[in-house]
Design an enzyme around this catalytic site. Sequence first.
Site, PDB file in Angstrom:
ATOM      1  N   CYS A   1       0.815  -1.225   0.000  1.00 32.24           N
ATOM      2  CA  CYS A   1       0.000   0.000   0.000  1.00 32.24           C
ATOM      3  C   CYS A   1       0.847   1.274   0.000  1.00 32.24           C
ATOM      4  O   CYS A   1       0.499   2.252  -0.669  1.00 32.24           O
ATOM      5  CB  CYS A   1      -0.951  -0.002   1.195  1.00 32.24           C
ATOM      6  SG  CYS A   1      -0.117  -0.173   2.800  1.00 32.24           S
TER       7      CYS A   1
ATOM      8  N   HIS B   1      -2.050   0.643   6.917  1.00 30.09           N
ATOM      9  CA  HIS B   1      -2.453   0.869   5.527  1.00 30.09           C
ATOM     10  C   HIS B   1      -2.131   2.309   5.126  1.00 30.09           C
ATOM     11  O   HIS B   1      -1.963   3.185   5.985  1.00 30.09           O
ATOM     12  CB  HIS B   1      -3.950   0.597   5.364  1.00 30.09           C
ATOM     13  CG  HIS B   1      -4.403   0.521   3.938  1.00 30.09           C
ATOM     14  ND1 HIS B   1      -3.751  -0.226   2.992  1.00 30.09           N
ATOM     15  CD2 HIS B   1      -5.434   1.129   3.278  1.00 30.09           C
ATOM     16  CE1 HIS B   1      -4.365  -0.105   1.824  1.00 30.09           C
ATOM     17  NE2 HIS B   1      -5.388   0.707   1.975  1.00 30.09           N
TER      18      HIS B   1
ATOM     19  N   ASP C   1      -8.059   5.214  -2.832  1.00 24.75           N
ATOM     20  CA  ASP C   1      -7.185   4.118  -2.409  1.00 24.75           C
ATOM     21  C   ASP C   1      -6.879   3.255  -3.627  1.00 24.75           C
ATOM     22  O   ASP C   1      -7.683   2.409  -4.019  1.00 24.75           O
ATOM     23  CB  ASP C   1      -7.848   3.284  -1.311  1.00 24.75           C
ATOM     24  CG  ASP C   1      -6.919   2.214  -0.745  1.00 24.75           C
ATOM     25  OD1 ASP C   1      -5.902   1.904  -1.385  1.00 24.75           O
ATOM     26  OD2 ASP C   1      -7.226   1.676   0.335  1.00 24.75           O
TER      27      ASP C   1
END
Length: 689
Positions: A249, A291, A306
Site C-alpha cells: 500500500c 495501511h 485508495d
Amino acid sequence: MALLDCLSRTQKIILAILCFPLLPFYLCYVCCCSSDEDGGEAKASQKGDLRRAEEAKNDAVDGHGVKVTVNIQPSPRTLPRSTATQREQTDKSVECNVNGNREVVTVEIHPKKRTANLVKKFSFGKGKVTSRNEAVYENEGYVNDQNGTKVSNAILLAYPWDGSTLKSMRIDLNQFKQLDAYASEVRASSSVEVLVRDLLRGTSSDVEKLRAIWVWVTHHIAYDMEGYRNPNLRSASPDDVLRTGRAVCAGYSSLVQRMCSLAGIECKELSGYSKGAGYKLGNRFRGESDHAWNAVRLAGSWHLLDATWGAGHVTDNVSQFEFKYNEFYFLTHPALFVGDHFPLEGQWQLLRPQISLKQFEDAAFRKSCFYNSGLLSSQPESWLIHSDQKTTITIKSSSPTLFMQTLNDKENHGILTLKPDGMMLDVYPPEIGKHSLKIYCRDPDSTEKMYNSALHYEIQCKAVDRGLNLPEDLKNPMGPSWMSEQSGLCDPSQRDSLVHTADGRCSFSFRVDSHWEFLSMLSTEVFRMTDDEQRRHTFMSRTVDRVKFQVQIPRPGLYQLCIYGKERTMAGSFSNVCNYLISCTNPKVSWPVFPLKYTTWQEHYELVEPLSGVLPANRTIRFKMRVPGVSQVSVQGKATQDLCLDTDGFWNGCCSTAGCLDLSVMIRENPNDLTRSFILNYQVGGKSD
C-alpha cells in the site's frame, strides 16, 4: 515625582493600592506605543513603513481639523509564499486625527491572521506551539504540513452518509470511458516523468489527469505478496514500484503522489487503520498504522482514494493477489470511506462530525460491494449482535436486489424476505454461543449469477428458540416479493412469510397472468415425505385471473410450501418463484392427501368437495366441482353416478363408498363421445360392508 517625595511610606502604600486597578490601562498604552519593539516582528522594512506613514500623516492633515485616512503600501520585498498571499489580504492604514492643535497618529501594519502584539505582550505561557505553515491554497481547506493541519467546515461532508452519491464530487463516469480505455493500455515507461507525460495527452482538467493516473496504477501495479510477507523485500519508492510493477500500500500511495505532483495536482499520502485482508470482526487497532492511501485536492476541496484496493484484492489467507478493478475507492464519499479506512490524523476523515476510533471498530463491516450494489444502510449498526432466540437484520437498497445469507456457512438458520427497497432477515441461531452471519447480494438483472459478500456480523446468542426447527433445505427468500411479482404472482392473500394454522389447513391465492403456469410442493423435516405426498398435500385451482393453492398438512410441525412457475411459451423446467413456511402445533391434526389428479385435470377446473383424497368407507359422499366445457361429469364407484350442472356452473351430486376401494371422477367432453376421461381419483379407507 515631587509629589511622591513628599509622601510618607504609609501614604505611598495606600496610593499604590488605589492605583493598582489602573495598571492594565497603563500597560496597554505602553504596548501600543512600543509595538514595533517585539523581537519577532521588528523588521527593518516595517520601520520604513512607519517612517513613510509619519511623513504621509503630515501631508494628510488639513487646516480644518478633518480626520483623514491614508493607505500605506509597504516597499516591495521578497516574502515567503504564504506571507505574500497574506499581504494581499492585509489591512494597512494610517489614521490621522486633528483635535485642535493636537494630532494623534496611529499606525499598525501586520499580515492578516498574525498574532496581535497585545496578545504577545500578555502571553503568560507558551502553551502548544505550532509552526505556521508556509503553503498557500486558494480555499480554506486542509493544509499539508508536518506540524499541524487546518480545516474549514465549508469542505467537510456530513456523517452519517445521506445516500445521495458514492462519490465526494459530482462526476459522470460515462465521460471517462474513452480516457479509461486509453490510460489502461498505456505501457509502462522508463521513468515516472515519461509515463505521466504519456498519460496526460488529451487531458485538460485536473479530474481527467487524476483519472488517467488512477486507471493506469490500478490496472498495472500488482500487490506485492512477497513484500507483504517480508518487509526487507518491499520498496515504496515510485521508481522501484514502476520498475517492478509491484507494491504494497505504501508503494501505491507514493506512486500516486509522485504522479499527481508531476501532473500539477496537490496530493497527500495518508496512513491509518483499515479493515482489509486479514481483518477479523472485533479487531482493536493500536500502535502503528497498517495501511496507506491518498488525498487529492480538486476544485478547491480535498478528496480520498485508495489505489491499492482499487486494483484488486488478496485472498482471505493473504496468499494470492487478483486484479479486480474496484471503482468504489476513487473519490469515495468520506462517510463511506471511513467505513474501512481510519486515518491517524482525524481531520483527514473529511467529515463533520468526525467519528472516534471506537466507533470505527464497533461499526458493522460493510464491504465495498455493499455500496456498489446500491445498498444504502443496514441495521443493527454494530458488528456484534446480542441475540435472545431471534435476531432481525434489515437492509435498505436503492433498487430491488437479491440476497442470500449464511450462519456458520449454512443457509437454513434464517428467514429472508425481499422488499422493493431492501430485505428483512430473521435469524434463529441453533445453539447458545457465537455465530458468524454473512450476507451476500447480487443484481437480479446481471448476467453474473454469483453472489458477492456485502455484510458481516457476529451474533452472541443467549437463548435458543426450540419451537422453530427450520428445514435443512430451506429455500429463501420467503414470502411474496417483487421477485414473485415478476414471475406472475401478484396481490397475494398471505403477505407474511410464516403462516400459523390451528386446524392444519390454509390456502394461498394470487392474481396471475394467463401466460404463466405453476405447480407446488409441500415438505417438512418432521418426517420423511414421499414425492407423491409432497405433491398431493397441496392442490392448485385456477380461475381466469387468480390461482389458488390449498394446503392440508399430515401432522403437527413446520412445513415449507414451494411454488414453481414458468412462462408457457418458454422451454425448460419450472423455477422456484415463491415460498412460505407453515406452522401447526395442534396435536390432533392429521390430514390425508388431496385426491389424485390425472393429466386430464385442467388448471381452470375447481374442486369444492371432497378435498380429502381418502374417503371413509360405507359413506355417502357429496361431490361439487366446476368443470367447464364438458357435457357430462360422473363418479364411478361400485356403481356410476352422474352429477348435475347447476345454474352457478358447478357439477353436484352424491355417491356411496360402500363396496369399493376407490372412486373416480370421469368426464365426457362431447355428448356423442363413446369414451370418458378420468380426471380425479379417491381412495376409500377401511373395509366395506
